[in-house]
Design a protein around this motif. Structure first.
Motif, mmCIF file in Angstrom:
data_model
loop_
_atom_site.group_PDB
_atom_site.id
_atom_site.type_symbol
_atom_site.label_atom_id
_atom_site.label_comp_id
_atom_site.label_asym_id
_atom_site.label_seq_id
_atom_site.Cartn_x
_atom_site.Cartn_y
_atom_site.Cartn_z
ATOM 1 N N LEU A 161 0.842 -1.199 0.000
ATOM 2 C CA LEU A 161 0.000 0.000 0.000
ATOM 3 C C LEU A 161 0.876 1.248 0.000
ATOM 4 C CD1 LEU A 161 -2.860 -0.813 2.545
ATOM 5 C CD2 LEU A 161 -3.099 -0.372 0.112
ATOM 6 N N GLU B 121 -0.017 7.185 2.362
ATOM 7 C CA GLU B 121 -0.874 8.370 2.174
ATOM 8 C C GLU B 121 -0.858 9.140 3.480
ATOM 9 O OE1 GLU B 121 -4.858 7.224 1.172
ATOM 10 O OE2 GLU B 121 -4.329 6.507 -0.812
ATOM 11 N N GLU C 49 -8.732 14.995 7.472
ATOM 12 C CA GLU C 49 -8.834 13.750 8.248
ATOM 13 C C GLU C 49 -8.501 14.007 9.719
ATOM 14 O OE1 GLU C 49 -6.183 11.617 5.271
ATOM 15 O OE2 GLU C 49 -7.359 9.962 6.079
ATOM 16 N N ILE D 175 -10.977 13.315 12.881
ATOM 17 C CA ILE D 175 -10.621 12.489 14.039
ATOM 18 C C ILE D 175 -10.715 13.320 15.331
ATOM 19 C CG2 ILE D 175 -8.723 11.244 15.158
ATOM 20 C CD1 ILE D 175 -7.768 10.554 12.224
ATOM 21 N N SER E 270 -14.354 14.480 16.108
ATOM 22 C CA SER E 270 -15.185 13.369 16.569
ATOM 23 C C SER E 270 -14.879 13.035 18.034
ATOM 24 C CB SER E 270 -14.915 12.169 15.658
ATOM 25 O OG SER E 270 -15.748 11.122 15.967
ATOM 26 N N LEU E 271 -13.591 13.001 18.375
ATOM 27 C CA LEU E 271 -13.208 12.666 19.758
ATOM 28 C C LEU E 271 -13.614 13.769 20.737
ATOM 29 C CD1 LEU E 271 -9.703 11.011 19.302
ATOM 30 C CD2 LEU E 271 -11.797 9.953 20.173
ATOM 31 N N GLY F 201 -17.281 13.619 21.158
ATOM 32 C CA GLY F 201 -17.615 12.427 21.931
ATOM 33 C C GLY F 201 -17.381 12.635 23.418
ATOM 34 N N ILE G 68 -24.218 6.855 20.612
ATOM 35 C CA ILE G 68 -23.649 8.134 20.142
ATOM 36 C C ILE G 68 -22.174 8.186 20.549
ATOM 37 C CG2 ILE G 68 -23.656 10.649 20.534
ATOM 38 C CD1 ILE G 68 -26.733 10.433 20.726
ATOM 39 N N GLU G 69 -21.914 7.804 21.791
ATOM 40 C CA GLU G 69 -20.540 7.781 22.281
ATOM 41 C C GLU G 69 -19.684 6.791 21.482
ATOM 42 O OE1 GLU G 69 -18.930 9.708 24.298
ATOM 43 O OE2 GLU G 69 -20.782 10.860 24.298
ATOM 44 N N TYR H 225 -20.094 5.645 18.429
ATOM 45 C CA TYR H 225 -19.803 6.140 17.076
ATOM 46 C C TYR H 225 -18.658 7.142 17.107
ATOM 47 C CZ TYR H 225 -23.408 4.371 13.888
ATOM 48 O OH TYR H 225 -24.161 3.591 13.061
ATOM 49 N N LEU H 226 -18.785 8.145 17.994
ATOM 50 C CA LEU H 226 -17.832 9.260 17.976
ATOM 51 C C LEU H 226 -16.437 8.833 18.432
ATOM 52 C CD1 LEU H 226 -20.187 12.060 19.329
ATOM 53 C CD2 LEU H 226 -19.309 11.827 17.007
ATOM 54 N N ILE H 227 -16.374 7.957 19.417
ATOM 55 C CA ILE H 227 -15.056 7.599 19.960
ATOM 56 C C ILE H 227 -14.434 6.427 19.184
ATOM 57 C CG2 ILE H 227 -13.841 6.739 22.008
ATOM 58 C CD1 ILE H 227 -15.885 8.340 23.673
ATOM 59 N N TRP I 155 -14.926 5.107 16.096
ATOM 60 C CA TRP I 155 -14.544 5.262 14.682
ATOM 61 C C TRP I 155 -13.269 6.089 14.545
ATOM 62 C CZ3 TRP I 155 -13.374 8.320 10.557
ATOM 63 C CH2 TRP I 155 -13.488 7.738 9.286
ATOM 64 N N ALA I 156 -13.246 7.213 15.266
ATOM 65 C CA ALA I 156 -12.103 8.123 15.127
ATOM 66 C C ALA I 156 -10.804 7.423 15.524
ATOM 67 C CB ALA I 156 -12.336 9.358 15.996
ATOM 68 N N VAL I 157 -10.835 6.695 16.626
ATOM 69 C CA VAL I 157 -9.603 6.052 17.115
ATOM 70 C C VAL I 157 -9.167 4.923 16.173
ATOM 71 C CG1 VAL I 157 -8.602 4.694 18.995
ATOM 72 C CG2 VAL I 157 -9.982 6.714 19.502
ATOM 73 N N TYR J 56 -9.870 4.526 13.013
ATOM 74 C CA TYR J 56 -9.419 5.094 11.737
ATOM 75 C C TYR J 56 -7.986 5.624 11.894
ATOM 76 C CZ TYR J 56 -9.378 7.915 7.473
ATOM 77 O OH TYR J 56 -9.059 8.440 6.255
ATOM 78 N N PHE J 57 -7.741 6.307 13.000
ATOM 79 C CA PHE J 57 -6.412 6.860 13.257
ATOM 80 C C PHE J 57 -5.368 5.739 13.363
ATOM 81 C CE2 PHE J 57 -3.152 8.454 16.257
ATOM 82 C CZ PHE J 57 -2.671 9.506 15.492
ATOM 83 N N ARG K 40 -4.695 4.215 9.921
ATOM 84 C CA ARG K 40 -3.957 5.106 9.020
ATOM 85 C C ARG K 40 -2.523 5.340 9.506
ATOM 86 N NH1 ARG K 40 -3.658 6.988 5.222
ATOM 87 N NH2 ARG K 40 -4.240 9.179 5.040
ATOM 88 N N PHE L 256 -2.548 2.026 6.409
ATOM 89 C CA PHE L 256 -3.585 1.751 5.418
ATOM 90 C C PHE L 256 -3.966 3.027 4.670
ATOM 91 C CE2 PHE L 256 -4.206 -2.155 7.781
ATOM 92 C CZ PHE L 256 -4.435 -3.051 6.748
ATOM 93 N N ARG M 194 -6.662 5.530 2.705
ATOM 94 C CA ARG M 194 -7.999 5.979 3.126
ATOM 95 C C ARG M 194 -9.068 5.008 2.655
ATOM 96 N NH1 ARG M 194 -5.239 10.831 2.652
ATOM 97 N NH2 ARG M 194 -5.173 10.752 0.391
#
Lengths: 54, 475
Positions: free
Chosen positions: A15, A18, A24, A28, A31-32, A35, B200-201, B203-205, B207-209, B211-212, B215, B220, B222
């Motif tokens: 890969l 990127e 992004e 992130i 969102s945190l 949250g 709600i919590e 989803y917000l916590i 996904w972000a972590v 994904y981070f 990446r 990985f 996007r």
């Protein structure tokens, strides 16, 4: 199908890098932060308006 | 608005049909009274029993009717969905009878009987797993066939559709939980609000972590990281597919992620309910919310909730604590369907960010209709059956017994769909996939994200919103 799997395996092994885009990072972090901010509010609402034995 | 011809929509219709037939009880029409239910047994001859005295059929005839009924309605759905009719019928026949054999085996007294039931059954010991042990038996049977006898699965292939079965089951389950919810509306309101707050919590916590991590630490792209984050953190297969479509990923990406989701869900299903019994008997509602937040895929999550309820109720009974049937499963299911409800919204948000900011292409637009398109329609069925039964139970007190009868009859089919879900989840969980070249990196990020983060944060969120909630049963 097997050759398809092999192609994917090869792709996953190589890969390209990127870097994280600013948008992004904002997604992130936003969102945190949202949250964690909502956590306090929702816990307070739960225990104040929807008590359950506690 | 025209509904698409998908398994999801057909699960909605099938669930609503069974629910509508069960409502015949309100008009003194026993439309499902021919169905039979499994009993905890010592002798095979007593493994089945009628649910109603209306028809007076032998139990085996009732079981054959259940098979014929489900074969007919599912085949009708399969025909519209374009599955080969003959192969579907053959596959379903095998799935049904193997699943039911597992279900009956799980009801064997030495496996299922609780300590309180032993004396009546004339046995001195038992594992005390309740009849829900049949689900575990079905899962193990499916895993064994799927991983060691893959050729046997080929004959069933067209009917190996765990998501279809569980979605139909969840629609029916809504009605059953609606009746139970009427017993304590304050508890129901609290479960609904706290379940919504918890997701709600999540989803917000989550996904972000995830994904981070995918990446930053696993490198990985996007295109891979977003479906992976949704698959691990939100709701497995549906979320991975919705996210893949939202960010315009190639179809193979969410498919690869989904194959991992299923495998890891099975591991969670086999481990987490027993962990909950070992450590969370004193916090049953935390355990239930945890299953909804931590276990991916609708099938495995609601199934885990069912097993957790059975295991913890039995363990609590031994400690002198009475936990009624219903609130625990309602908590798991509510959390799960709320997660499903928001998949479309989350996918829409991601689509906007990707199309307008991350990877803009000339002329490409995002329509709010995508929210509706990606909304799993069966969740509407769950809320509808739940609301109808809750309304009837609260407002028509004189039909309480009829509502209970309707709920019991619907529940028989719900359990049947559950056991077929367990069996077919086992069939599709090909652990050899983990050894496939290249997928190791995907599997590693999945394992790290799930077992290193999602499970523990899910437990924390569940504890924050549901700790002490069981006191409502004991006050």
């Amino acid at each position: 199908m097997e050759s398809h799997d092999n192609q994917l395996a090869e792709e996953l092994a190589k890969l390209p890098h990127e870097p994280l885009l600013p948008v992004e990072k904002k997604l992130i972090a936003g969102s945190l932060i949202l949250g964690l901010a909502l956590l306090g509010i929702l816990v307070w609402l739960s225990y104040t308006f929807f008590p359950l034995g506690n | 608005m025209k509904l698409p011809r998908t398994e999801d929509v057909w699960a909605l219709w099938i669930g609503l049909l069974i629910f509508a037939l069960s409502l015949g009880n309100l008009a003194r029409l026993d439309l499902l009274g021919w169905a039979v239910d499994a009993r905890v047994w010592v002798e095979w001859s007593k493994a089945l029993g009628p649910t109603s005295a209306t028809y007076g059929l032998p139990s085996v005839a009732g079981l054959a009717l259940m098979f014929g009924f489900l074969l007919a309605i599912l085949s009708a759905g399969a025909r519209v969905l374009g599955y080969p009719a003959g192969r579907f019928a053959l596959g379903f026949t095998l799935v049904f009878w193997i699943s039911y054999a597992c279900w009956l085996l799980g009801h064997n007294a030495y496996i299922a009987a609780t300590p309180r039931e032993r004396a009546d059954l004339g046995i001195s010991w038992s594992l005390g797993l309740t009849g829900e042990a049949g689900y575990i038996v079905a899962l193990i049977a499916g895993l064994t066939l799927g991983n060691f006898f893959p050729r046997s699965v080929a004959a069933m292939q067209e009917a190996v559709r765990p998501e279809w079965y569980i979605k139909a089951a969840i629609v029916v389950l809504g009605g059953s939980l609606g009746v139970k919810a009427a017993a304590d509306t304050r508890l129901t309101e609290a479960i609904l609000f706290r379940g919504l707050a918890a997701i709600i919590e999540a989803y917000l916590i989550y996904w972000a972590v995830i994904y981070f991590i995918a990446r930053k630490f696993f490198g990985f792209s996007r295109e891979w990281a977003a479906p992976l984050a949704s698959g691990i953190s939100i709701c497995g297969v549906s979320a991975a597919i919705a996210t893949g479509a939202a960010i315009r990923a190639r179809p193979i990406v969410p498919i690869m992620v989904s194959s991992l989701v299923v495998i890891f869900s099975v591991v969670e299903l086999l481990v987490l309910p027993f962990a909950a019994r070992a450590f969370l008997v004193d916090e049953p509602m935390v355990a239930s919310a945890w299953m909804g937040l931590a276990v991916k895929t609708d099938g495995a999550a609601v199934a885990s909730g069912q097993i957790t309820e059975s295991l913890i109720r039995t363990a609590a009974e031994q400690q002198g604590m009475n936990i009624p049937a219903g609130p625990m499963l309602m908590t798991t299911t509510t959390v799960k369907v709320f997660i499903d409800l928001f998949i479309g919204v989350w996918a829409f948000i991601l689509a906007i960010i990707w199309v307008y900011r991350v990877d803009p292409k000339p002329g490409e637009r995002v329509s709010p209709l995508e929210i509706w398109q990606r909304l799993p329609k069966f969740v509407l069925g769950y809320f509808l059956t739940f609301a109808v039964m809750l309304y009837c139970a609260l407002n028509w007190r004189d039909v309480g017994a009829d509502l209970q009868a309707a709920s019991r009859q619907g529940d028989i089919f719900r359990k049947l769909f559950f056991v077929m879900t367990f069996f077919t989840i086992g069939l599709v969980s090909n652990f050899k996939k983990l050894w496939q070249e290249g997928i190791g990196r995907l599997a590693l990020v999945y394992a790290v994200g799930l077992f290193g983060f999602v499970i523990w944060v899910g437990l924390l969120i569940s504890w924050l919103f549901f700790q002490g909630a069981h006191e409502v049963f004991t006050r």
